[in-house]
Design an enzyme around this catalytic site. Structure first.
Site, PDB file in Angstrom:
ATOM      1  CB  SER A 117       5.087  -1.510  -0.229  1.00  0.00           C
ATOM      2  OG  SER A 117       3.901  -1.262  -0.959  1.00  0.00           O
ATOM      3  CB  THR A 138      -0.796  -0.029   1.316  1.00  0.00           C
ATOM      4  OG1 THR A 138      -1.551  -1.200   1.326  1.00  0.00           O
ATOM      5  CG2 THR A 138      -1.690   1.146   1.478  1.00  0.00           C
ATOM      6  CG  ASP A 163      -2.638   2.118  -2.810  1.00  0.00           C
ATOM      7  OD1 ASP A 163      -2.430   1.125  -3.530  1.00  0.00           O
ATOM      8  OD2 ASP A 163      -2.569   2.090  -1.566  1.00  0.00           O
ATOM      9  NE  ARG A 221      -2.050  -2.398  -8.250  1.00  0.00           N
ATOM     10  CZ  ARG A 221      -1.111  -2.209  -9.179  1.00  0.00           C
ATOM     11  NH1 ARG A 221       0.131  -2.470  -8.908  1.00  0.00           N
ATOM     12  NH2 ARG A 221      -1.427  -1.728 -10.355  1.00  0.00           N
ATOM     13  CG  ASP A 268       5.190   0.376  -3.882  1.00  0.00           C
ATOM     14  OD1 ASP A 268       4.154   0.224  -3.222  1.00  0.00           O
ATOM     15  OD2 ASP A 268       6.139  -0.436  -3.893  1.00  0.00           O
ATOM     16  CB  SER A 304       0.802   1.491  -4.227  1.00  0.00           C
ATOM     17  OG  SER A 304       1.571   1.232  -3.095  1.00  0.00           O
ATOM     18  CE  LYS A 330      -4.995  -0.595  -0.370  1.00  0.00           C
ATOM     19  NZ  LYS A 330      -3.659  -0.600  -0.916  1.00  0.00           N
ATOM     20  N   GLY A 361      -0.719  -3.439   5.313  1.00  0.00           N
ATOM     21  CA  GLY A 361      -0.346  -4.725   5.895  1.00  0.00           C
ATOM     22  C   GLY A 361      -1.351  -5.774   5.462  1.00  0.00           C
TER      23      GLY A 361
END
Lengths: 341, 235
Positions: free
Chosen positions: A168, A40, A56, A58, A273, A276, A72, A86
């Site tokens: 991440s 994330t 985000d 995903r 990243d 994400s 999220k 996580g």
């Protein structure tokens, strides 16, 4: 005779009962089932009137995108929201549970919930599970004592910050925050743009971490200098000191600038990243009002070539061989009387 | 009066088939302050006397009518501390229901859970029954509802009900005044008139409490100013 019902407080903490069995199973070669991680980018920042949270959308299961548009940003209280990174199940369960506890607390006290209350409930729960509940959260809200922003780590430690990123994609997003948050948005757009271009050229997380230092002037020479100072900057106390310096500028950021900055930080995570992606969710919390901007930005729309479908002309596909089998119909003509009615 | 020989133990039936402790609990309710509830066509109103033991008590700190969920409220007659315990348990059960089914608890379910708790305390050792009767008012997908729960754990749905000191007069009054198509405002007026009937002393916005829920499904307790307005209309 039935025993008296006594309400015992539940014994919390991790139950180690099944650990031996799990060890035995892994020795036999059976692998633990995988779980869905959110991979994330989540961010939060405090601005003049309140708090802005961004995330985000995903959700990944290893290399696979499990959910292209998940939520999220979780509800905790009307004035408190929490972004979760996580393991998706862990963040959902822990935020639901604390949200429920906050509601009961509100009934008992007849007052608005405080962010610090949510924080303490979360951290004590996570600590008692010794990091096995893999939930890294950005908790933000506005209560009677003002706007607050905290990060919670899976082992139960917390930070109180004016701007924060987790997940991440946190380094990509923090790169944006650290550069743009510093001098206020209107006067140094050019400097910031140049900075950001260099950051994006670098491309990978580690260099973004290196560059995460206060850049007084523009130019790559300063960046090389800051690399030498990296050790100082990496230590906790210096980081906090730097962030306190920025505290002056925080209150001046207007709401729209704040939302835009959050959007940029998330997009930086989305595009740099791999964990994400997809869309940007934003939540703006101010005193007395909360705006949940679901899918505030959709920078990754699906593109279809043609809405009427595809037409393939002859010659698109190479024909290697042709075999034609005619279908013969066998029909018998029988002379008969006319049909009787 | 062989019943009195069986009145000490809750879990022993008397020869006439009664649990005498529960009868006594109902007496405790009957000597509590009057409270009543009325179900209108578009909402429910519950009201109670708020007689304080002394003028020195800070009346603003006491609230007899409580919220169990955003759309369910409750009032009691009898022992205040017992009602606090029940309200706390019911709130927790409503939250657990939501966590389990991701649906806000329907009024009937919450009433059933509360009644189950009250029944458990009539069949366990070492405990006594709750000395309260509750009037639970709520508005959910099945419309406005009013339930009364007794110390024995039995519950009934009422169109209008009263409990406490003045119960017989109040119920007679309500029987005469109740109509099926009452609006919420009319119900509030009727509730005030019913309270006034048996009120000792001068009724005012400081010694009664009114809670209501309408089609917006948000239960709220009226402020003393709003009660004063309604009282003025009734006079």
């Amino acid at each position: 005779m039935a025993k008296a019902r006594v309400d015992l407080p539940p014994k919390g903490g991790f139950s180690f009962d099944l650990c031996r069995r799990n060890e035995m199973l892994t020795k036999k070669g059976i692998q633990l089932p995988g779980f869905r991680k959110t991979g994330t980018t989540i961010v939060g920042l405090i601005f003049e009137d309140g708090v802005i949270l961004g995330a985000d959308t995903r959700a990944t299961e290893g290399p696979i995108v499990a959910d292209k548009n998940c939520e999220k940003i979780h509800y905790m209280a009307p004035n408190i929201y929490c972004c979760g990174a996580g393991t998706a199940a862990d963040t959902e369960a822990v935020t639901d549970m604390v949200s429920s506890q906050l509601q009961l607390h509100r009934y008992a006290t007849r007052r608005e919930s405080r962010v610090i209350t949510a924080l303490t409930l979360l951290k004590s729960h996570l600590f008692s599970y010794q990091g096995h509940v893999s939930a890294a959260l950005v908790l933000g809200g506005v209560d009677v004592t003002g706007p607050h922003l905290h990060t919670v780590y899976p082992h139960g430690s917390t930070d109180t910050l004016p701007f924060a990123t987790m997940g991440s994609g946190s380094l990509a997003a923090m790169a944006v925050f650290e550069s743009k948050y510093k001098e206020g948005l209107t006067n140094c757009r050019d400097k910031c743009r140049r900075l950001e271009a260099e950051l994006q050229l670098a491309g990978n997380c580690t260099s973004a971490a290196v560059r995460r230092s206060p850049v007084a002037e523009e130019g790559s020479r300063e960046m090389v200098v800051s690399r030498r100072k990296r050790r100082e900057i990496a230590s906790c106390s210096s980081r906090l000191h730097l962030l306190r310096e920025f505290g002056e500028w925080i209150r001046e950021l207007a709401r729209e600038d704040g939302i835009q900055l959050v959007g940029e930080a998330i997009c930086s995570g989305i595009f740099n990243d791999l964990g994400s992606g997809s869309n940007v969710d934003v939540c703006v919390i101010t005193k007395g009002k909360t705006d949940y901007l679901r899918n505030h930005q959709l920078p990754n729309p699906r593109t279809y070539i043609s809405s009427r479908g595809y037409s393939f002309d002859r010659g698109y596909t190479e024909v290697l061989s042709t075999k034609i089998t005619p279908l013969k119909l066998k029909a018998e003509v029988v002379e008969n009387d006319a049909m009787e009615e | 009066m062989s019943d009195s020989q069986y009145s000490f133990s809750l879990t022993t039936f008397s020869p006439s088939g009664k649990l005498v402790q529960i009868e006594h609990a109902l007496m405790a309710v009957g000597s509590g302050q009057t409270s009543l509830g009325i179900k209108a066509a578009n909402g429910v109103v519950i009201a109670t006397e708020k007689k304080l033991p002394s003028i020195l008590v800070d009346e603003a700190s006491i609230q007899k009518i409580q919220l169990m969920t955003p759309n369910i409220g409750v009032v009691y007659s009898g022992m205040g501390p017992d009602s606090r315990v029940l309200v706390r348990k019911s709130r927790k059960q409503a939250q657990q229901y939501y966590r389990l089914y991701k649906e806000t608890i329907p009024v009937t379910q919450l009433v059933r859970e509360t009644a189950t708790v009250m029944q458990e305390f009539t069949q366990s050792g070492g405990v006594r029954p709750f000395g309260v009767s509750l009037l639970i008012a709520g508005f959910d997908d099945s419309g406005p509802q009013l339930y009364q729960v007794d110390p024995s754990g039995s519950y009934f749905s009422w169109k209008a009900s009263a409990m406490g000191k003045n119960v017989s007069n109040a119920k007679t009054f309500l029987e005469k005044r109740y109509t099926e198509d009452m609006e919420l405002d009319d119900a509030v007026h009727t509730a005030l008139l019913t309270l006034k009937e048996g009120f000792e002393g001068q009724i005012s916005s400081k010694n009664i409490e009114i809670g209501l829920i309408g089609t917006n499904r948000k239960f709220r307790v009226l402020s003393p100013a709003e009660i004063a307005d309604y009282l003025a209309e009734v006079e």
